[in-house]
Design an enzyme around this catalytic site. Structure first.
Site, PDB file in Angstrom:
ATOM      1  N   SER A 235       0.807  -1.229   0.000  1.00 39.42           N
ATOM      2  CA  SER A 235       0.000   0.000   0.000  1.00 39.42           C
ATOM      3  C   SER A 235       0.839   1.278   0.000  1.00 39.42           C
ATOM      4  O   SER A 235       0.514   2.212  -0.745  1.00 39.42           O
ATOM      5  CB  SER A 235      -0.963  -0.011   1.182  1.00 39.42           C
ATOM      6  OG  SER A 235      -1.892  -1.039   1.007  1.00 39.42           O
TER       7      SER A 235
ATOM      8  N   LYS B  35      -9.790  -4.641  11.969  1.00 35.96           N
ATOM      9  CA  LYS B  35     -10.941  -4.129  11.206  1.00 35.96           C
ATOM     10  C   LYS B  35     -12.205  -4.002  12.051  1.00 35.96           C
ATOM     11  O   LYS B  35     -13.043  -3.146  11.796  1.00 35.96           O
ATOM     12  CB  LYS B  35     -11.203  -5.024   9.993  1.00 35.96           C
ATOM     13  CG  LYS B  35     -10.163  -4.849   8.894  1.00 35.96           C
ATOM     14  CD  LYS B  35     -10.535  -5.627   7.649  1.00 35.96           C
ATOM     15  CE  LYS B  35      -9.566  -5.313   6.525  1.00 35.96           C
ATOM     16  NZ  LYS B  35      -9.923  -5.971   5.277  1.00 35.96           N
TER      17      LYS B  35
END
Ligand code: NAP
Length: 267
Positions: free
Chosen positions: A14, A63
């Site tokens: 990323s 998450k």
């Protein structure tokens, strides 16, 4: 400053992808990978507020854990009980889930494939699968059949597609237009290796598009065999790039250049 929190995250692609997008758009932003130990998600969100970070991506195992520290969730994040992106809305921190939308955007924009009206089979029922199931239904898929090793989890995931969702079996592949592998089967397999497979490839054919969310290796054993059987194949990097593009737009207000991001991811 933006970044990704998770563990292990040091080898994430990323930063390369997002920093390439920032540079191409002449944005005075930078993106880093922050190793955050299990159980420290709330501390990381608190740091985001204290340090004034402009945005955070969230990956395993945080998450779900970040949710309690946020001010608001989007409908997708609330339905999925999982956040993969945190953005500011004024002085409030909003949790988003952009994985499924990333796949749909990638299919439409980069591959010219529209899930609207398509009969879809999703293999797997984990976090990625759930996000994809919900997004396919929202994009207007005709049906979304979830085929999972553990059928009870498959049923739960299928419910996210509402009226067009159901749990099924490999036999459902015969009538599918889009087949999406959202299991972790194939991850880390040496390129060209024949095994393992999430589904019997004899059930795939030339009338189908087969998409693998696994992107290491880029050509998974499933994609190789699907291609040999005449199916159109799509690798997992498009989804990675497009969900990052959605995050960048949420953070900066600027839509990044997809080709630049795609090239950075493939490099
Ligand atoms: N391209 C992208 O941008 C992107 C984004 C997110 C994730 N991914 C990839 O998607 C994959 C899934 O991620 P996730 O976060 O959803 O993982 P997860 O929550 O751990 O779910 C894994 C799923 O794979 C199934 N599975 C695991 N081993 C299996 C086996 N041997 N045979 C059959 N099914 C098996 C599990 O079935 P049970 O329910 O029966 O355990 C479960 O449904 C990973 O490889 C990840 O890297 C890619």
């Amino acid at each position: 400053m933006a970044g990704v929190i998770g563990t292990p995250v040091r080898h994430s692609r990323s930063p390369a992808v997002v920093n390439a997008a920032f540079a191409a758009a002449c944005l005075d932003w930078t993106y880093a990978a922050f190793e955050v130990a299990p159980g420290r998600a709330a501390d990381a969100v608190s740091a985001m507020r204290t340090l004034g970070l402009g945005g955070l991506s969230v990956t395993t195992p945080h998450k779900r854990d970040v949710i309690a520290s946020l001010d608001e969730l989007t409908p997708a994040a609330a339905d999925l009980d999982a956040v993969n992106c945190i953005a500011w809305a004024g002085d409030r921190l909003v949790g988003h889930n952009t994985d499924g939308d990333g796949l749909v955007a990638s299919l439409r924009a980069s591959d010219g494939i529209d899930p609207t009206g398509a009969r879809c089979v999703v293999l797997g029922a984990g976090g990625a699968a759930r996000s994809v199931v919900r997004a396919l239904a929202e994009a207007g898929a005709a049906d979304v059949v979830v085929v999972n090793r553990t059928p009870e989890k498959g049923e739960e995931a299928a419910a996210l597609a509402g009226a067009v969702g159901r749990s099924g079996t490999e036999a459902d592949l015969a009538s599918a237009d889009l087949v999406i592998n959202a299991t972790s089967v194939g991850m880390g397999v040496a390129p060209g290796a024949e095994e393992p497979l999430p589904v019997d490839p004899q059930r795939l054919g030339a009338h189908q598009v087969v998409i693998d969310l696994v992107y290491l290796p880029l050509q998974t054993p499933l994609l190789l065999l699907a291609e040999q059987r005449g199916a159109r194949t799509v690798d997992g990097l498009g989804m990675l790039v497009h969900q990052a593009a959605i995050a960048i737009t949420l953070w900066t207000g600027v839509a990044p250049d997809i080709a630049t991001m795609d090239a950075a991811a493939r490099a």
